[in-house]
Design a protein around this motif. Structure first.
Motif, mmCIF file in Angstrom:
data_model
loop_
_atom_site.group_PDB
_atom_site.id
_atom_site.type_symbol
_atom_site.label_atom_id
_atom_site.label_comp_id
_atom_site.label_asym_id
_atom_site.label_seq_id
_atom_site.Cartn_x
_atom_site.Cartn_y
_atom_site.Cartn_z
ATOM 1 N N GLY A 20 -100.878 -3.151 28.387
ATOM 2 C CA GLY A 20 -100.496 -2.719 27.051
ATOM 3 C C GLY A 20 -100.207 -3.855 26.098
ATOM 4 O O GLY A 20 -100.053 -3.638 24.892
ATOM 5 N N VAL A 21 -100.132 -5.093 26.611
ATOM 6 C CA VAL A 21 -99.899 -6.259 25.763
ATOM 7 C C VAL A 21 -101.241 -6.924 25.494
ATOM 8 O O VAL A 21 -101.866 -7.459 26.400
ATOM 9 C CB VAL A 21 -98.939 -7.266 26.432
ATOM 10 N N SER A 22 -101.692 -6.880 24.263
ATOM 11 C CA SER A 22 -102.962 -7.506 23.902
ATOM 12 C C SER A 22 -102.945 -7.878 22.437
ATOM 13 O O SER A 22 -102.243 -7.265 21.627
ATOM 14 C CB SER A 22 -104.137 -6.564 24.191
ATOM 15 N N GLY A 23 -103.700 -8.923 22.103
ATOM 16 C CA GLY A 23 -103.780 -9.359 20.724
ATOM 17 C C GLY A 23 -102.522 -10.048 20.226
ATOM 18 O O GLY A 23 -102.282 -10.098 19.026
ATOM 19 N N GLN A 24 -101.741 -10.622 21.147
ATOM 20 C CA GLN A 24 -100.476 -11.246 20.779
ATOM 21 C C GLN A 24 -100.547 -12.766 20.921
ATOM 22 O O GLN A 24 -101.233 -13.282 21.808
ATOM 23 C CB GLN A 24 -99.342 -10.720 21.658
ATOM 24 N N LEU A 25 -99.817 -13.459 20.057
ATOM 25 C CA LEU A 25 -99.594 -14.893 20.191
ATOM 26 C C LEU A 25 -98.128 -15.066 20.570
ATOM 27 O O LEU A 25 -97.233 -14.706 19.790
ATOM 28 C CB LEU A 25 -99.919 -15.627 18.896
ATOM 29 N N ILE A 26 -97.899 -15.580 21.767
ATOM 30 C CA ILE A 26 -96.563 -15.614 22.349
ATOM 31 C C ILE A 26 -96.101 -17.069 22.438
ATOM 32 O O ILE A 26 -96.776 -17.904 23.042
ATOM 33 C CB ILE A 26 -96.570 -14.965 23.749
ATOM 34 N N ARG A 27 -94.958 -17.350 21.860
ATOM 35 C CA ARG A 27 -94.407 -18.704 21.801
ATOM 36 C C ARG A 27 -93.253 -18.838 22.792
ATOM 37 O O ARG A 27 -92.322 -18.033 22.784
ATOM 38 C CB ARG A 27 -93.908 -18.977 20.391
ATOM 39 N N LEU A 28 -93.347 -19.843 23.659
ATOM 40 C CA LEU A 28 -92.279 -20.131 24.611
ATOM 41 C C LEU A 28 -91.850 -21.578 24.421
ATOM 42 O O LEU A 28 -92.645 -22.502 24.590
ATOM 43 C CB LEU A 28 -92.750 -19.906 26.043
ATOM 44 N N ARG A 29 -90.593 -21.765 24.074
ATOM 45 C CA ARG A 29 -90.040 -23.101 23.845
ATOM 46 C C ARG A 29 -88.761 -23.216 24.664
ATOM 47 O O ARG A 29 -87.671 -22.927 24.180
ATOM 48 C CB ARG A 29 -89.765 -23.322 22.369
ATOM 49 N N GLY A 30 -88.912 -23.597 25.936
ATOM 50 C CA GLY A 30 -87.750 -23.681 26.808
ATOM 51 C C GLY A 30 -87.124 -22.321 27.005
ATOM 52 O O GLY A 30 -87.732 -21.406 27.554
ATOM 53 N N GLU A 31 -85.906 -22.145 26.497
ATOM 54 C CA GLU A 31 -85.201 -20.875 26.671
ATOM 55 C C GLU A 31 -85.519 -19.865 25.584
ATOM 56 O O GLU A 31 -85.066 -18.727 25.634
ATOM 57 C CB GLU A 31 -83.687 -21.136 26.692
ATOM 58 N N LYS A 32 -86.331 -20.247 24.600
ATOM 59 C CA LYS A 32 -86.630 -19.365 23.466
ATOM 60 C C LYS A 32 -88.024 -18.750 23.610
ATOM 61 O O LYS A 32 -89.004 -19.463 23.783
ATOM 62 C CB LYS A 32 -86.536 -20.128 22.146
ATOM 63 N N LEU A 33 -88.083 -17.433 23.483
ATOM 64 C CA LEU A 33 -89.337 -16.680 23.561
ATOM 65 C C LEU A 33 -89.454 -15.809 22.323
ATOM 66 O O LEU A 33 -88.512 -15.099 21.960
ATOM 67 C CB LEU A 33 -89.342 -15.803 24.818
ATOM 68 N N HIS A 34 -90.605 -15.858 21.663
ATOM 69 C CA HIS A 34 -90.817 -14.974 20.518
ATOM 70 C C HIS A 34 -92.305 -14.795 20.276
ATOM 71 O O HIS A 34 -93.136 -15.533 20.804
ATOM 72 C CB HIS A 34 -90.127 -15.517 19.255
ATOM 73 N N LEU A 35 -92.636 -13.799 19.465
ATOM 74 C CA LEU A 35 -94.009 -13.570 19.039
ATOM 75 C C LEU A 35 -94.238 -14.270 17.709
ATOM 76 O O LEU A 35 -93.321 -14.424 16.905
ATOM 77 C CB LEU A 35 -94.286 -12.074 18.880
ATOM 78 N N VAL A 36 -95.463 -14.698 17.488
ATOM 79 C CA VAL A 36 -95.845 -15.323 16.225
ATOM 80 C C VAL A 36 -96.635 -14.301 15.430
ATOM 81 O O VAL A 36 -97.644 -13.768 15.911
ATOM 82 C CB VAL A 36 -96.684 -16.594 16.462
ATOM 83 N N ARG A 37 -96.174 -14.015 14.222
ATOM 84 C CA ARG A 37 -96.831 -13.015 13.382
ATOM 85 C C ARG A 37 -98.190 -13.521 12.915
ATOM 86 O O ARG A 37 -98.360 -14.687 12.566
ATOM 87 C CB ARG A 37 -95.956 -12.690 12.178
ATOM 88 N N GLN A 38 -99.144 -12.625 12.882
ATOM 89 C CA GLN A 38 -100.459 -12.964 12.365
ATOM 90 C C GLN A 38 -100.387 -13.149 10.854
ATOM 91 O O GLN A 38 -99.447 -12.701 10.199
ATOM 92 C CB GLN A 38 -101.457 -11.849 12.698
ATOM 93 N N HIS A 39 -101.398 -13.828 10.316
ATOM 94 C CA HIS A 39 -101.458 -13.974 8.862
ATOM 95 C C HIS A 39 -101.465 -12.599 8.208
ATOM 96 O O HIS A 39 -102.137 -11.672 8.663
ATOM 97 C CB HIS A 39 -102.726 -14.729 8.455
ATOM 98 N N SER A 40 -100.712 -12.472 7.126
ATOM 99 C CA SER A 40 -100.660 -11.189 6.422
ATOM 100 C C SER A 40 -100.445 -11.449 4.941
ATOM 101 O O SER A 40 -100.073 -12.552 4.523
ATOM 102 C CB SER A 40 -99.525 -10.309 6.968
ATOM 103 N N VAL A 41 -100.670 -10.434 4.140
ATOM 104 C CA VAL A 41 -100.491 -10.544 2.694
ATOM 105 C C VAL A 41 -99.003 -10.661 2.381
ATOM 106 O O VAL A 41 -98.176 -9.936 2.925
ATOM 107 C CB VAL A 41 -101.092 -9.323 1.980
ATOM 108 N N LYS A 42 -98.663 -11.589 1.512
ATOM 109 C CA LYS A 42 -97.281 -11.761 1.086
ATOM 110 C C LYS A 42 -97.064 -11.050 -0.250
ATOM 111 O O LYS A 42 -97.807 -11.267 -1.202
ATOM 112 C CB LYS A 42 -96.954 -13.253 0.950
#
Length: 280
Positions: free
Chosen positions: A224-246
Motif C-alpha cells: 500500500g506504500v507507493s509513490g513516496q519519497l521517504i527521508r531518514l536522517r538518523g532518528e528523524k523520519l518523514h515524507l517529502v512532499r511532491q512539487h505542488s502549486v503554491k
C-alpha cells in the motif's frame, strides 16, 4: 521467518557504504541477493559474508550505465533465484564543482549512472515484474534534489530520480508493483569526499541505520506504500512532499510585463532557494 524470506532482490552499488548494509540486512531478513558493484572485490566480500551466514548471494560486476549490462544484472537474478521480487537502485556517483567550472565529461558520467542506470535497471526488472504481477522497486534519491551548493549535477540527477519514482508509481500501482524512493543520510565515502557534508554530518550516522527502511519497503509489510519519497536522517523520519502549486493562483485575461511586476510586488512572494532554507 524473516521479512524477506523467499524473496530475490538485486541491490546495485552494494559493495560499500549504504548499498553494502542494504544487502547484508536484506539477506539477514531472508532474501537471496544479487550484490552488484562495478568494483568486484568489495562485492565479493559482501556476498561472502552473506553466504558464510547461511544466506544466498550472487556477485555482479556489470555497469548499470549500460542498458545491456543493466538487463544482465536482472537476468542473473532470474537465472540464479528463479525471479526478481525487488530492486534497490543504489548505485550512484557524486562530486562537487562550482557551476561555472563543471566538467561535461563528469556530468555525463554522473547522469549515466544516477539517472540512466536507475532507468535501465528498473526497466529490465519491470519487464519481469509486470509478467508476474508483483514486485518492488526502491530508488535512491537525496535531499540534494532541493538544490545543493557545489553539486548541481548530483542535485539534478536526484531530482530526476524522484520524478521517475512518481511517474513509475503512477503507471505500475494498478499492476501490483510498488515504487518508492528513499533519501537517507549516512556517513559514507561519498560524504568524506564532500567538504560541505563533512562539516555538518556526524560519524554516528552510520549506513546500517538506514538498512531497515529498505528491508521494510522491499517486504510485504509496506503493502500500500507507493509513490513516496521517504527521508531518514538518523532518528528523524518523514515524507517529502511532491512539487505542488503554491497559493495564491492569480488570474487575468492577459498578462503583460507590468502585470507580472505587480504580481511579484504584491501577492506572489518569492522564497529563498530551498538549499538555503532547509537542512538537507
Amino acid at each position: 521467518m524473516g521479512a524477506l524470506q523467499g524473496k530475490a532482490v538485486v541491490i546495485t552499488g552494494a559493495g560499500r557504504g549504504l548499498g553494502r548494509e542494504y544487502a547484508l540486512h536484506a539477506a539477514r531478513a531472508g532474501a537471496a541477493v544479487v550484490v552488484n558493484d562495478v568494483y568486484g572485490e568489495p562485492a565479493r566480500e559482501v556476498a561472502a559474508l552473506i553466504t558464510e551466514a547461511g544466506g544466498r548471494a550472487e556477485v555482479s560486476t556489470r555497469s548499470v550505465a549500460d542498458a545491456g549490462e543493466a538487463a544482465e544484472i536482472v537476468d542473473q537474478c532470474v537465472r540464479a533465484f528463479g525471479t526478481i521480487d525487488g530492486l534497490v537502485n543504489n548505485a550512484g556517483l557524486n562530486y562537487q564543482a562550482p557551476p561555472w567550472d563543471d566538467d561535461p565529461a563528469r556530468v555525463r558520467a554522473l547522469v549515466e549512472v544516477n539517472v540512466l542506470g536507475t532507468m535501465f535497471t528498473g526497466m529490465a526488472a519491470l519487464r519481469v515484474m509486470r509478467e508476474r504481477g508483483s514486485g518492488v522497486i526502491v530508488n535512491v534519491a537525496s535531499g540534494a534534489l532541493l538544490g545543493k551548493r557545489g553539486g548541481a549535477a548530483y542535485s539534478a540527477s536526484k531530482g530526476a530520480v524522484a520524478s521517475l519514482t512518481y511517474s513509475w508509481a503512477a503507471d505500475l500501482t494498478e499492476l501490483g508493483i510498488r515504487v518508492n524512493a528513499i533519501s537517507p543520510l549516512a556517513w559514507t565515502r561519498m560524504v568524506e569526499a564532500d567538504r560541505v557534508e563533512r562539516a555538518r554530518l556526524s560519524r554516528d550516522l552510520t549506513p546500517d541505520l538506514a538498512a531497515p527502511l529498505v528491508t521494510f519497503l522491499l517486504s510485504d509489510r509496506s503493502a500500500g506504500v507507493s509513490g513516496q519519497l521517504i527521508r531518514l536522517r538518523g532518528e528523524k523520519l518523514h515524507l517529502v512532499r511532491q512539487h505542488s502549486v503554491k497559493e495564491p493562483v492569480l488570474t487575468r485575461p492577459h498578462w503583460d510585463v507590468e502585470d507580472f511586476a505587480a504580481a511579484f510586488d504584491g501577492e506572489l512572494v518569492p522564497e529563498s532557494p530551498p538549499a538555503i532554507r532547509w537542512k538537507l
